[in-house]
Design a protein around this motif. Structure first.
Motif, PDB file in Angstrom:
ATOM      1  N   TYR A  23      23.330  46.026  -7.795  1.00  0.00           N
ATOM      2  CA  TYR A  23      23.125  44.944  -8.754  1.00  0.00           C
ATOM      3  C   TYR A  23      24.191  45.130  -9.829  1.00  0.00           C
ATOM      4  CZ  TYR A  23      21.101  48.176 -12.195  1.00  0.00           C
ATOM      5  OH  TYR A  23      20.928  49.194 -13.093  1.00  0.00           O
ATOM      6  N   ALA A  24      24.301  44.182 -10.726  1.00  0.00           N
ATOM      7  CA  ALA A  24      25.294  44.287 -11.789  1.00  0.00           C
ATOM      8  C   ALA A  24      24.732  45.169 -12.897  1.00  0.00           C
ATOM      9  CB  ALA A  24      25.651  42.905 -12.324  1.00  0.00           C
ATOM     10  N   ALA A  25      24.942  46.463 -12.781  1.00  0.00           N
ATOM     11  CA  ALA A  25      24.371  47.426 -13.724  1.00  0.00           C
ATOM     12  C   ALA A  25      24.747  47.073 -15.157  1.00  0.00           C
ATOM     13  CB  ALA A  25      24.848  48.828 -13.383  1.00  0.00           C
ATOM     14  N   LYS A  26      23.756  47.069 -16.028  1.00  0.00           N
ATOM     15  CA  LYS A  26      23.974  46.743 -17.437  1.00  0.00           C
ATOM     16  C   LYS A  26      24.173  47.978 -18.294  1.00  0.00           C
ATOM     17  CE  LYS A  26      23.480  42.498 -16.335  1.00  0.00           C
ATOM     18  NZ  LYS A  26      24.722  41.697 -16.134  1.00  0.00           N
ATOM     19  N   LYS A  27      23.790  49.133 -17.769  1.00  0.00           N
ATOM     20  CA  LYS A  27      23.975  50.377 -18.514  1.00  0.00           C
ATOM     21  C   LYS A  27      24.392  51.470 -17.537  1.00  0.00           C
ATOM     22  CE  LYS A  27      21.694  53.349 -21.953  1.00  0.00           C
ATOM     23  NZ  LYS A  27      22.802  53.201 -22.921  1.00  0.00           N
ATOM     24  N   MET A  28      25.511  52.102 -17.829  1.00  0.00           N
ATOM     25  CA  MET A  28      26.014  53.174 -16.979  1.00  0.00           C
ATOM     26  C   MET A  28      25.937  54.505 -17.712  1.00  0.00           C
ATOM     27  SD  MET A  28      29.265  51.359 -15.080  1.00  0.00           S
ATOM     28  CE  MET A  28      28.993  50.006 -13.921  1.00  0.00           C
ATOM     29  N   ASP A  29      25.814  55.557 -16.943  1.00  0.00           N
ATOM     30  CA  ASP A  29      25.639  56.905 -17.495  1.00  0.00           C
ATOM     31  C   ASP A  29      27.008  57.562 -17.695  1.00  0.00           C
ATOM     32  OD1 ASP A  29      24.953  59.458 -18.188  1.00  0.00           O
ATOM     33  OD2 ASP A  29      23.603  59.801 -16.497  1.00  0.00           O
ATOM     34  N   PRO A  30      27.428  57.772 -18.944  1.00  0.00           N
ATOM     35  CA  PRO A  30      28.732  58.396 -19.187  1.00  0.00           C
ATOM     36  C   PRO A  30      28.831  59.814 -18.644  1.00  0.00           C
ATOM     37  CG  PRO A  30      27.825  57.411 -21.197  1.00  0.00           C
ATOM     38  CD  PRO A  30      26.724  57.439 -20.188  1.00  0.00           C
ATOM     39  N   ALA A  70      38.318  51.723 -24.608  1.00  0.00           N
ATOM     40  CA  ALA A  70      37.647  51.357 -25.862  1.00  0.00           C
ATOM     41  C   ALA A  70      38.266  50.095 -26.451  1.00  0.00           C
ATOM     42  CB  ALA A  70      37.746  52.510 -26.856  1.00  0.00           C
ATOM     43  N   ARG A  71      39.580  49.969 -26.360  1.00  0.00           N
ATOM     44  CA  ARG A  71      40.245  48.763 -26.842  1.00  0.00           C
ATOM     45  C   ARG A  71      39.861  47.553 -26.001  1.00  0.00           C
ATOM     46  NH1 ARG A  71      46.453  49.505 -26.983  1.00  0.00           N
ATOM     47  NH2 ARG A  71      46.288  47.443 -27.967  1.00  0.00           N
ATOM     48  N   ILE A  72      39.729  47.769 -24.702  1.00  0.00           N
ATOM     49  CA  ILE A  72      39.346  46.663 -23.819  1.00  0.00           C
ATOM     50  C   ILE A  72      37.911  46.237 -24.110  1.00  0.00           C
ATOM     51  CG2 ILE A  72      38.947  46.002 -21.415  1.00  0.00           C
ATOM     52  CD1 ILE A  72      41.291  47.849 -20.659  1.00  0.00           C
ATOM     53  N   ARG A  73      37.052  47.177 -24.361  1.00  0.00           N
ATOM     54  CA  ARG A  73      35.655  46.836 -24.682  1.00  0.00           C
ATOM     55  C   ARG A  73      35.582  45.917 -25.895  1.00  0.00           C
ATOM     56  NH1 ARG A  73      30.568  51.074 -25.581  1.00  0.00           N
ATOM     57  NH2 ARG A  73      29.211  49.609 -26.691  1.00  0.00           N
ATOM     58  N   GLN A  81      29.502  48.940 -20.356  1.00  0.00           N
ATOM     59  CA  GLN A  81      29.870  49.530 -19.062  1.00  0.00           C
ATOM     60  C   GLN A  81      31.351  49.884 -19.011  1.00  0.00           C
ATOM     61  OE1 GLN A  81      28.384  46.526 -19.641  1.00  0.00           O
ATOM     62  NE2 GLN A  81      27.252  45.830 -17.831  1.00  0.00           N
ATOM     63  N   ILE A  82      32.161  49.181 -19.794  1.00  0.00           N
ATOM     64  CA  ILE A  82      33.608  49.415 -19.777  1.00  0.00           C
ATOM     65  C   ILE A  82      33.944  50.825 -20.231  1.00  0.00           C
ATOM     66  CG2 ILE A  82      35.794  48.698 -20.833  1.00  0.00           C
ATOM     67  CD1 ILE A  82      34.613  45.833 -20.880  1.00  0.00           C
ATOM     68  N   THR A  83      33.197  51.334 -21.194  1.00  0.00           N
ATOM     69  CA  THR A  83      33.451  52.692 -21.678  1.00  0.00           C
ATOM     70  C   THR A  83      32.461  53.711 -21.121  1.00  0.00           C
ATOM     71  OG1 THR A  83      32.191  52.125 -23.665  1.00  0.00           O
ATOM     72  CG2 THR A  83      34.585  51.983 -23.808  1.00  0.00           C
ATOM     73  N   ASP A  84      31.263  53.269 -20.744  1.00  0.00           N
ATOM     74  CA  ASP A  84      30.270  54.206 -20.209  1.00  0.00           C
ATOM     75  C   ASP A  84      30.545  54.545 -18.751  1.00  0.00           C
ATOM     76  OD1 ASP A  84      29.031  54.259 -22.629  1.00  0.00           O
ATOM     77  OD2 ASP A  84      27.413  52.899 -22.085  1.00  0.00           O
ATOM     78  N   GLY A  85      31.142  53.615 -18.012  1.00  0.00           N
ATOM     79  CA  GLY A  85      31.591  53.928 -16.661  1.00  0.00           C
ATOM     80  C   GLY A  85      32.799  54.847 -16.738  1.00  0.00           C
ATOM     81  N   SER A 189      45.710  38.957 -16.145  1.00  0.00           N
ATOM     82  CA  SER A 189      44.404  39.485 -15.749  1.00  0.00           C
ATOM     83  C   SER A 189      43.522  38.376 -15.207  1.00  0.00           C
ATOM     84  CB  SER A 189      43.733  40.170 -16.937  1.00  0.00           C
ATOM     85  OG  SER A 189      43.696  39.316 -18.067  1.00  0.00           O
ATOM     86  N   ALA A 190      42.753  38.696 -14.163  1.00  0.00           N
ATOM     87  CA  ALA A 190      41.877  37.718 -13.521  1.00  0.00           C
ATOM     88  C   ALA A 190      40.409  38.110 -13.650  1.00  0.00           C
ATOM     89  CB  ALA A 190      42.248  37.552 -12.045  1.00  0.00           C
ATOM     90  N   VAL A 191      40.087  39.356 -13.321  1.00  0.00           N
ATOM     91  CA  VAL A 191      38.700  39.821 -13.359  1.00  0.00           C
ATOM     92  C   VAL A 191      38.719  41.341 -13.487  1.00  0.00           C
ATOM     93  CG1 VAL A 191      38.517  40.006 -10.836  1.00  0.00           C
ATOM     94  CG2 VAL A 191      36.437  39.612 -12.197  1.00  0.00           C
ATOM     95  N   ILE A 192      37.670  41.908 -14.091  1.00  0.00           N
ATOM     96  CA  ILE A 192      37.604  43.358 -14.256  1.00  0.00           C
ATOM     97  C   ILE A 192      36.282  43.879 -13.701  1.00  0.00           C
ATOM     98  CG2 ILE A 192      39.101  43.305 -16.277  1.00  0.00           C
ATOM     99  CD1 ILE A 192      36.670  43.704 -18.048  1.00  0.00           C
ATOM    100  N   VAL A 193      36.294  45.145 -13.273  1.00  0.00           N
ATOM    101  CA  VAL A 193      35.104  45.756 -12.669  1.00  0.00           C
ATOM    102  C   VAL A 193      34.976  47.202 -13.127  1.00  0.00           C
ATOM    103  CG1 VAL A 193      33.888  46.341 -10.532  1.00  0.00           C
ATOM    104  CG2 VAL A 193      35.349  44.310 -10.606  1.00  0.00           C
ATOM    105  N   PRO A 194      34.036  47.505 -14.013  1.00  0.00           N
ATOM    106  CA  PRO A 194      33.761  48.910 -14.333  1.00  0.00           C
ATOM    107  C   PRO A 194      33.039  49.590 -13.159  1.00  0.00           C
ATOM    108  CG  PRO A 194      32.921  47.433 -16.045  1.00  0.00           C
ATOM    109  CD  PRO A 194      33.254  46.597 -14.857  1.00  0.00           C
TER     110      PRO A 194
END
Length: 223
Positions: A23-30, A70-73, A81-85, A189-194
């Motif tokens: 599923y599209a995880a909303k919270k990832m474990d750093p 962090a800048r991308i987030r 997810q961008i920084t936690d992944g 850029s088109a799409v991003i995936v953490p």
């Protein structure tokens, strides 16, 4: 006489089971980074994805640098997810089609296969006479659709590897292009995936049932 080649029969419904798991995880474990061997296979799945005319009109940037992520987030609706992944995949499409880009891919095909083919060369000329002359935005949108095919392959591979992957369009493309210096490379850029591993605590979506339209409402058959 032609020989029929069939793919190996899968031993189980492993992929379907994994797709039901994802599923599209909303919270990832750093604290749980994705192993590099799994990332490599996910990236390879994206590289092997089919594209229109085999042009592969995009590149994949794998971002692990914490400061950059962090800048991308900040320009991506603060999606954690961008920084936690542990890895961020950025699918960047060609900004347009040029004769040089088209020739490069056709020449590579001839090099890898070790021969030239009249029909293939005629097809090259057809593309050269049409693609570079089109509006750059039309070409970018076409290239971006090919990037989405590769992104889908990466999502499938991630599910198979037991890795969470959350596709995102919620970011400022112009600012992401600036952060990664994409325009100077002829990319947008088109799409991003953490990539990461879900953190059950705090993810409101993790235990909710997957919702998809019933098969009879999704598939029509013409016999």
């Amino acid at each position: 006489m032609s020989t029929t080649v069939t793919a190996p029969t899968p031993s189980s419904d492993a992929l379907i089971e994994r797709l039901n798991w994802r599923y599209a995880a909303k919270k990832m474990d750093p604290a749980q980074p994705v192993p590099e061997d799994k990332v490599a296979r996910i990236v390879e799945a994206a590289r092997l994805a089919p594209t229109s005319s085999g042009l592969q009109p995009f590149e994949l940037i794998v971002v692990t640098n914490p400061e950059v992520r962090a800048r991308i987030r900040e320009i991506a609706w603060n999606q954690a997810q961008i920084t936690d992944g542990s890895h961020l995949l950025v699918f960047a499409a060609w900004d347009t089609y040029t004769a040089e880009r088209i020739d490069t891919m056709f020449d590579l095909t001839n090099q890898v296969r070790g021969f030239t083919n009249e029909g293939w060369e005629n097809y090259r000329q057809m593309l050269l006479s049409s693609y570079p002359q089109r509006d750059a935005e039309v070409n970018f949108q076409h290239a971006a659709r090919q990037a989405y095919i590769a992104m889908s392959a990466a999502l499938l591979a991630a599910a198979f590897e037991g890795v969470d992957a959350t596709p995102m369009e919620g970011f400022d493309p112009a600012k992401l292009d600036e952060i990664l210096g994409l325009r100077a490379r002829g990319l947008r850029s088109a799409v991003i995936v953490p990539l990461g591993h879900r953190q059950v605590d705090g993810d409101w979506l993790v235990n909710l049932p997957k919702v998809r339209r019933p098969l009879e409402q999704f598939v029509s058959e013409l016999r």
